[in-house]
Design an enzyme around this catalytic site. Structure first.
Site, PDB file in Angstrom:
ATOM      1  N   HIS A 129      33.734  33.274  32.337  1.00 23.59           N
ATOM      2  CA  HIS A 129      32.383  33.873  32.701  1.00 23.59           C
ATOM      3  C   HIS A 129      32.307  34.621  31.185  1.00 23.59           C
ATOM      4  CE1 HIS A 129      29.947  37.413  33.430  1.00 23.59           C
ATOM      5  NE2 HIS A 129      31.043  38.271  33.791  1.00 23.59           N
ATOM      6  N   TYR A 148      24.101  41.185  32.962  1.00 21.28           N
ATOM      7  CA  TYR A 148      24.105  42.324  33.388  1.00 21.28           C
ATOM      8  C   TYR A 148      24.436  42.934  31.869  1.00 21.28           C
ATOM      9  CZ  TYR A 148      29.240  41.528  33.643  1.00 21.28           C
ATOM     10  OH  TYR A 148      30.616  40.709  33.153  1.00 21.28           O
ATOM     11  N   ASP A 193      35.668  36.892  71.221  1.00 22.45           N
ATOM     12  CA  ASP A 193      35.463  36.599  72.708  1.00 22.45           C
ATOM     13  C   ASP A 193      35.662  35.129  73.028  1.00 22.45           C
ATOM     14  OD1 ASP A 193      32.870  35.669  71.275  1.00 22.45           O
ATOM     15  OD2 ASP A 193      31.789  36.530  73.336  1.00 22.45           O
TER      16      ASP A 193
HETATM   17  P1  FAD Z   1      44.495  40.381  37.295  1.00 20.88           P
HETATM   18  O1  FAD Z   1      44.133  41.477  36.643  1.00 20.88           O
HETATM   19  O2  FAD Z   1      44.494  39.205  36.874  1.00 20.88           O
HETATM   20  O3  FAD Z   1      46.170  40.739  37.889  1.00 20.88           O
HETATM   21  C1  FAD Z   1      46.850  39.597  38.337  1.00 20.88           C
HETATM   22  C2  FAD Z   1      48.163  39.866  37.658  1.00 20.88           C
HETATM   23  O4  FAD Z   1      48.961  39.039  38.288  1.00 20.88           O
HETATM   24  C3  FAD Z   1      48.306  39.632  36.254  1.00 20.88           C
HETATM   25  O5  FAD Z   1      48.602  40.889  35.731  1.00 20.88           O
HETATM   26  C4  FAD Z   1      49.132  38.545  36.100  1.00 20.88           C
HETATM   27  O6  FAD Z   1      49.906  38.871  34.852  1.00 20.88           O
HETATM   28  C5  FAD Z   1      49.835  38.845  37.189  1.00 20.88           C
HETATM   29  N1  FAD Z   1      50.761  37.443  37.620  1.00 20.88           N
HETATM   30  C6  FAD Z   1      50.301  36.286  37.719  1.00 20.88           C
HETATM   31  N2  FAD Z   1      51.242  35.437  38.015  1.00 20.88           N
HETATM   32  C7  FAD Z   1      52.381  36.045  38.107  1.00 20.88           C
HETATM   33  C8  FAD Z   1      53.558  35.646  38.217  1.00 20.88           C
HETATM   34  N3  FAD Z   1      54.127  34.327  38.396  1.00 20.88           N
HETATM   35  N4  FAD Z   1      54.736  36.475  38.082  1.00 20.88           N
HETATM   36  C9  FAD Z   1      54.180  37.918  37.588  1.00 20.88           C
HETATM   37  N5  FAD Z   1      53.107  38.387  37.544  1.00 20.88           N
HETATM   38  C10 FAD Z   1      52.277  37.229  37.860  1.00 20.88           C
HETATM   39  N6  FAD Z   1      34.776  42.628  38.262  1.00 20.88           N
HETATM   40  C11 FAD Z   1      33.894  43.793  38.412  1.00 20.88           C
HETATM   41  O7  FAD Z   1      34.253  44.306  39.633  1.00 20.88           O
HETATM   42  N7  FAD Z   1      32.925  44.302  37.895  1.00 20.88           N
HETATM   43  C12 FAD Z   1      32.872  43.732  36.430  1.00 20.88           C
HETATM   44  O8  FAD Z   1      32.016  44.161  35.799  1.00 20.88           O
HETATM   45  C13 FAD Z   1      33.653  42.881  36.125  1.00 20.88           C
HETATM   46  N8  FAD Z   1      33.311  42.077  35.023  1.00 20.88           N
HETATM   47  C14 FAD Z   1      34.091  41.077  34.675  1.00 20.88           C
HETATM   48  C15 FAD Z   1      33.966  40.445  33.276  1.00 20.88           C
HETATM   49  C16 FAD Z   1      34.629  39.543  33.084  1.00 20.88           C
HETATM   50  C17 FAD Z   1      34.587  39.059  31.582  1.00 20.88           C
HETATM   51  C18 FAD Z   1      35.948  38.965  33.724  1.00 20.88           C
HETATM   52  C19 FAD Z   1      36.699  37.934  33.422  1.00 20.88           C
HETATM   53  C20 FAD Z   1      35.982  39.378  35.019  1.00 20.88           C
HETATM   54  C21 FAD Z   1      35.240  40.589  35.392  1.00 20.88           C
HETATM   55  N9  FAD Z   1      35.327  41.039  36.906  1.00 20.88           N
HETATM   56  C22 FAD Z   1      34.740  42.339  37.198  1.00 20.88           C
HETATM   57  C23 FAD Z   1      36.186  40.544  37.646  1.00 20.88           C
HETATM   58  C24 FAD Z   1      37.546  41.375  37.620  1.00 20.88           C
HETATM   59  O9  FAD Z   1      38.145  41.678  36.204  1.00 20.88           O
HETATM   60  C25 FAD Z   1      38.657  40.658  38.725  1.00 20.88           C
HETATM   61  O10 FAD Z   1      38.208  40.414  39.654  1.00 20.88           O
HETATM   62  C26 FAD Z   1      39.573  41.611  39.042  1.00 20.88           C
HETATM   63  O11 FAD Z   1      40.388  42.136  37.504  1.00 20.88           O
HETATM   64  C27 FAD Z   1      40.985  40.927  39.514  1.00 20.88           C
HETATM   65  O12 FAD Z   1      42.041  41.946  39.479  1.00 20.88           O
HETATM   66  P2  FAD Z   1      43.576  41.391  39.956  1.00 20.88           P
HETATM   67  O13 FAD Z   1      44.542  42.478  40.155  1.00 20.88           O
HETATM   68  O14 FAD Z   1      43.312  40.531  41.193  1.00 20.88           O
HETATM   69  O15 FAD Z   1      44.020  40.143  38.933  1.00 20.88           O
HETATM   70  N1  THG Z   2      31.120  28.055  75.103  1.00 19.97           N
HETATM   71  C1  THG Z   2      32.877  28.243  75.536  1.00 19.97           C
HETATM   72  N2  THG Z   2      33.494  28.894  74.661  1.00 19.97           N
HETATM   73  C2  THG Z   2      33.050  29.838  73.646  1.00 19.97           C
HETATM   74  C3  THG Z   2      31.609  29.960  73.556  1.00 19.97           C
HETATM   75  C4  THG Z   2      30.691  29.030  74.488  1.00 19.97           C
HETATM   76  N3  THG Z   2      33.712  30.611  73.286  1.00 19.97           N
HETATM   77  C5  THG Z   2      33.344  31.567  72.251  1.00 19.97           C
HETATM   78  C6  THG Z   2      31.565  31.935  72.735  1.00 19.97           C
HETATM   79  N4  THG Z   2      31.003  30.759  72.907  1.00 19.97           N
HETATM   80  C7  THG Z   2      31.912  32.925  73.535  1.00 19.97           C
HETATM   81  N5  THG Z   2      30.654  33.536  74.008  1.00 19.97           N
HETATM   82  C8  THG Z   2      30.309  33.640  75.161  1.00 19.97           C
HETATM   83  C9  THG Z   2      29.655  34.595  75.528  1.00 19.97           C
HETATM   84  C10 THG Z   2      28.820  34.474  76.867  1.00 19.97           C
HETATM   85  C11 THG Z   2      29.467  33.435  77.919  1.00 19.97           C
HETATM   86  C12 THG Z   2      30.243  32.733  77.400  1.00 19.97           C
HETATM   87  C13 THG Z   2      30.740  32.647  75.985  1.00 19.97           C
HETATM   88  C14 THG Z   2      28.946  33.708  79.394  1.00 19.97           C
HETATM   89  N6  THG Z   2      29.030  34.744  79.783  1.00 19.97           N
HETATM   90  C15 THG Z   2      28.826  35.199  81.183  1.00 19.97           C
HETATM   91  C16 THG Z   2      27.935  36.554  81.081  1.00 19.97           C
HETATM   92  O1  THG Z   2      27.878  37.381  80.384  1.00 19.97           O
HETATM   93  O2  THG Z   2      26.991  36.306  82.096  1.00 19.97           O
HETATM   94  C17 THG Z   2      30.000  35.389  81.673  1.00 19.97           C
HETATM   95  C18 THG Z   2      30.044  35.772  83.215  1.00 19.97           C
HETATM   96  C19 THG Z   2      31.424  35.983  83.776  1.00 19.97           C
HETATM   97  O3  THG Z   2      32.215  36.398  83.453  1.00 19.97           O
HETATM   98  O4  THG Z   2      31.392  35.304  84.733  1.00 19.97           O
HETATM   99  O5  THG Z   2      28.773  32.766  79.844  1.00 19.97           O
HETATM  100  O6  THG Z   2      29.475  29.003  74.476  1.00 19.97           O
HETATM  101  N7  THG Z   2      33.112  27.010  76.131  1.00 19.97           N
END
Ligand code: FAD
Ligand code: THG
Length: 813
Positions: A218, A252, A542
């Site tokens: 980037h 930005y 759920d």
């Molecule tokens: P890193 O800082 O990369 O740290 C990872 C570390 O792991 C490194 O130090 C590396 O050396 C170490 N490492 C990897 N492999 C090993 C290994 N095998 N052994 C030991 N150490 C290892 N973010 C924002 O929020 N705002 C911004 O404005 C922004 N601007 C950006 C602009 C640019 C140009 C870039 C490139 C990034 C920007 N980002 C921004 C993103 C941000 O920089 C990163 O998301 C953030 O710094 C990641 O942090 P991190 O600690 O995960 O990674």
């Molecule tokens: N079908 C099946 N599994 C599921 C869902 C589904 N799992 C994930 C998600 N959907 C779960 N959500 C619900 C929400 C409500 C009900 C079923 C699954 C439901 N509720 C009755 C009630 O509140 O009136 C329970 C009545 C009772 O407990 O007797 O039927 O869509 N297989």
């Protein structure tokens, strides 16, 4: 053991040591404190506002934490504010929507006019913009200094930081991590947290863990001196104007004393081949995360920057680089523990903006077993298997780069890759003109064009009002016809994508008893709606649990997180097998008042109310196909979920379809489905409730069997009831009967923000738009509220729920 001393690793060390863990080691391959990772050169803009509550909460915590830090009196967070400007009407509307999210998630933000924008940021050409979103608490993180501040603090509590030490292997035995291998030998560790940034996939590969992120370059450039900035900032303060986003052009901006820094996403995605990174000694001038600036890619960005900020017309780009950081298939970070090697965790694909929030969550997971902020959009296990393929990760992550500042509708499906997973009915659905949306790699019909003619047949009471342009997108009036036919005849719903687990073996019952809130030791053929809670009583899912045999259960779940959870909870003695049977099976929901007539005509089995009761399961044959039928309905109608193996699916569909012609059958899609389930008051996990809510708050207290001992989360709910909760998931109807909202909008009570919308839809049966929202428990039925939709307030009323069939007459008859 923390791998990586970037902003994430340093924050994790800080958060762990703050909670009393004093034996923490941080290793980095690069020198300290500038390791050469993404953090070393991050310009550090912190814009908090996001459509995600969790990400916004992470950012707010990061800003406030960094604000409290310094290194020898020098700032770690410069709270200059954040300004996002609009140059199109669509963007201005989007800024209002973003202002709504900020309000929903508790960040003060306002949409201001061009003059106010120019007052806050005088380099702006006020004539070019239509307005801006201003967030006073946004600002600049000095990422490299934060790392120093946090390392010092963690070291003062016992942590050890060691640079120039590359981790080359992860040691484990018996399914548990035991240490890491380095050039200097093995360092023992009982917990390893990989904070390796864009090196994450390489580190994961050391133990065979998929880390679905893509390193992308980037562009970031700095101008020469800008006369208008001379004398405004000091070397220490660096900046005084708000950080600036020009999303219409993917740009930005921030100040660097008397220069401007410009970040651009306006170029082609540039995936990084890790094997081509500069290897060898890492120094401030030779960082693996900084690639050569490609000037030609920056040209359009520069042209657009000069338009927005006229002072740049006489300036030039003095330096720049193509910096590397991580992108993921859905833009979220990756947090979680290896499925195979316990004790090996990752916290990767994290921006500076969210770093402290993510680190706090990791520390809480490690120490308390749960994070106070819900993580379903961050959990590395949220992806389906097909989504872990490197080709998928690459394509979708690049698409995320392209769309990073785009205005995205909540229902907008990805264009590619598509058709990864289709149900056996896909060919018929296509013939019926299905309009598909995508989820978890599955194609899911949203509505069927074949039902278009039914719109003209709709009785007056069922004719939906016209929609505004935004809520009409990815929607069709055909949904009204599909809802109507479901409530008055019978419809087929493809439930195949619903995650299904088979939990079996001599220990299956005990596992389910321990992990869910319901009574599981019921007769074979019982189906139970139940909850899985975390230790604090938060709703982690759920579920429906069908007992198909003494030791065999089929669990209807919400997603891959449930699979991961049950696998982890299963005892290691092999007495339980947890299998994902989703792909090899399929499911049709046959729902509507004619459902019984339909299935009975195709079967010798008895589907009468006496023989086949509500919430029971039976093995039957329908149209010659062996089927596991469960009598339940998420749309709140008489009917069954019919499960069969994938090979039998098409024949089952065709049999139902042919016989169904006499019963007014249609195929219906998700748009109608979502409307019908909201009318019935059925919650959708992840949207309506998460681990942040207990069952009583979510209106699911009925599913908690308090008499049952020893289930996870029980102790936390002692003394909690419907009467003690302070907030509740409330049902609202929109007063004007017309204005549909879409979710995440803030809700105002007595003029102040008091909650936010979770799910919403037009209720076709009741003829009004419905919204579910988190609100204080004092907002009882009858309470008047307002929902903010873009720049408008929409009056709504809290109502008793469910709106349809509260006495369960239709569904139980
Ligand atoms: P890193 O800082 O990369 O740290 C990872 C570390 O792991 C490194 O130090 C590396 O050396 C170490 N490492 C990897 N492999 C090993 C290994 N095998 N052994 C030991 N150490 C290892 N973010 C924002 O929020 N705002 C911004 O404005 C922004 N601007 C950006 C602009 C640019 C140009 C870039 C490139 C990034 C920007 N980002 C921004 C993103 C941000 O920089 C990163 O998301 C953030 O710094 C990641 O942090 P991190 O600690 O995960 O990674
Ligand atoms: N079908 C099946 N599994 C599921 C869902 C589904 N799992 C994930 C998600 N959907 C779960 N959500 C619900 C929400 C409500 C009900 C079923 C699954 C439901 N509720 C009755 C009630 O509140 O009136 C329970 C009545 C009772 O407990 O007797 O039927 O869509 N297989």
């Amino acid at each position: 053991m923390i791998i990586g001393a970037g902003i994430v690793g340093a924050n994790v060390a800080d958060e762990l040591t703050a909670r009393g863990w004093d034996r923490v080691t941080v290793l980095d391959q690069g020198p300290l404190p500038l390791t050469g990772g993404s953090t070393s050169h991050a310009p550090g803009l912190v814009f908090q506002t996001s459509p995600s509550k969790t990400m916004t909460t992470f950012a707010s915590y990061t800003a406030s934490k960094f604000l409290s830090l310094d290194v020898d009196g020098e700032w770690c967070f410069n709270q200059v504010g954040g300004l996002e400007v609009a140059t199109t009407e669509q963007r201005l509307a989007e800024l209002h929507r973003r202002q709504g999210w900020a309000t929903s998630w508790g960040v003060a933000a306002s949409v201001i006019d061009p003059q106010e924008c120019a007052k806050l940021h005088p380099l702006l050409d006020a004539d070019r913009i239509l307005g801006g979103l201003y967030v006073e608490s946004d600002g600049l993180a000095k990422a490299s200094r934060v790392v120093v501040a946090l390392a010092r603090r963690a070291q003062s509590r016992g942590a050890v930081f060691q640079g120039s030490t590359k981790v080359t292997g992860i040691e484990h035995s018996g399914g548990r991590v035991t240490g890491v291998a380095t050039a200097n030998g093995v360092v023992p560790a009982d917990i390893v947290v990989s904070c390796g940034g864009f090196w994450g996939p390489d580190l994961g590969a050391l133990i065979g863990m998929d880390v679905p992120l893509l390193p992308l370059a980037h562009q970031y450039a700095k101008t020469d001196q800008i006369p208008e900035l001379v004398g405004r900032n000091t070397e220490l303060s660096e900046a005084g104007f708000p950080i600036l986003r020009h999303q219409d052009q993917d740009l930005y901006f921030r100040e660097h004393v008397d220069r401007l820094g410009i970040g651009s996403y306006a170029h082609r995605p540039m995936p990084v081949d890790m094997s081509e990174l500069p290897d060898g000694e890492i120094s401030a001038d030779a960082m693996p995360s900084m690639l050569q600036f490609t000037e030609e890619d920056f040209a359009p960005a520069w042209e657009q920057s000069q338009k927005l900020l006229p002072c740049l017309q006489t300036a030039k780009v003095e330096s720049g680089f193509n910096g590397i950081f991580s992108f993921t298939p859905d833009g979220g970070p990756l947090i979680g523990e290896s499925p195979d090697v316990s004790g090996f965790w990752i916290a990767e694909a994290v921006w500076v903006t969210h770093s402290a929030g993510v680190a706090r969550a990791v520390a809480q997971l490690l120490i308390d077993g749960r994070s106070e902020v819900e993580l379903h959009g961050c959990d590395v296990h949220r992806f389906e298997d097909v989504q872990l393929d490197p080709g998928y990760v690459s394509e979708t992550s690049q698409q995320n780069f392209v769309e990073i500042y785009d205005i995205l509708h909540p229902l907008q499906p990805k264009e590619s890759p598509r058709n990864l997973r289709v149900s056996p009915f896909h060919v018929r659905q296509t013939e019926l003109g299905a309009v598909f949306l995508e989820s978890g790699g599955w194609e899911r019909p949203h509505w069927f064009e074949a039902n278009a003619a039914l719109v003209d047949e709709l009785p007056v009471a069922w004719q939906p009002p016209a929609r505004d342009e935004w809520s009409a997108m990815f929607h069709s009036r055909i949904a009204a016809a599909e809802a109507w036919r479901t409530r008055t005849a019978v419809a087929l719903y493809d439930m195949t994508p619903l995650k299904r687990l088979e939990i079996s073996g001599p220990g299956a019952l005990a596992l389910l008893e321990r992990t869910t809130t319901g009574k599981m030791d019921k007769s074979v053929g019982s189906v139970t709606y139940t909850l899985a809670l975390d230790e604090a009583g938060g709703v982690r899912s759920d579920l429906t649990v069908a007992r198909l045999g003494a030791d065999s259960f089929q669990v209807g779940a919400n997603g891959n997180l449930d699979l991961d959870y049950f696998r982890r909870q299963a005892p290691s003695d092999g007495s339980v097998t947890v299998r994902d049977i989703t792909g090899g099976t399929c499911c049709i929901g046959v729902w509507g008042p004619r459902a019984r007539d339909l299935v009975s005509a195709l079967s010798r089995d008895d589907f009468s109310n006496e023989a086949f009761k509500y919430f029971r399961a039976k093995q039957v044959r329908i149209g010659g196909v062996p089927v596991t039928a469960m009598r339940l309905s998420y749309v709140g109608e008489l009917g069954w979920e019919l499960y069969t193996s994938a090979d039998n699916g098409l024949r089952l569909w065709d049999a139902l379809w042919a016989e169904g012609q006499r019963h007014g059958i249609i195929a219906a899609g998700r748009a109608a489905f979502n409307s019908l389930r909201l009318e019935k008051g059925y919650r959708s996990w992840g949207t309506d409730m998460t681990t942040e809510h207990n069952p009583y708050e979510a209106g699911l207290g009925f599913a908690v069997r308090t008499q049952k001992d020893g289930f996870i989360g029980r102790d936390a709910l002692v003394g909690v009831s419907d009467d003690t909760v302070e907030r509740r998931l409330a049902c609202l109807t929109i007063d004007d009967g017309k204005q549909v909202v879409l979710g995440s909008e803030p809700v105002f009570l007595d003029g102040s923000p008091a909650g936010y919308v979770t799910s919403a839809a037009f209720g076709h049966t009741v003829g009004v738009p419905i919204a579910y929202a988190w609100l204080p428990a004092t907002a009882v039925p009858g309470t008047k509220v307002e929902i903010q939709y873009f720049d408008r307030r929409v009056p709504a009323t809290v109502v008793a729920e469910p709106l349809v069939d509260p006495e369960m007459k239709k569904i139980r008859s």
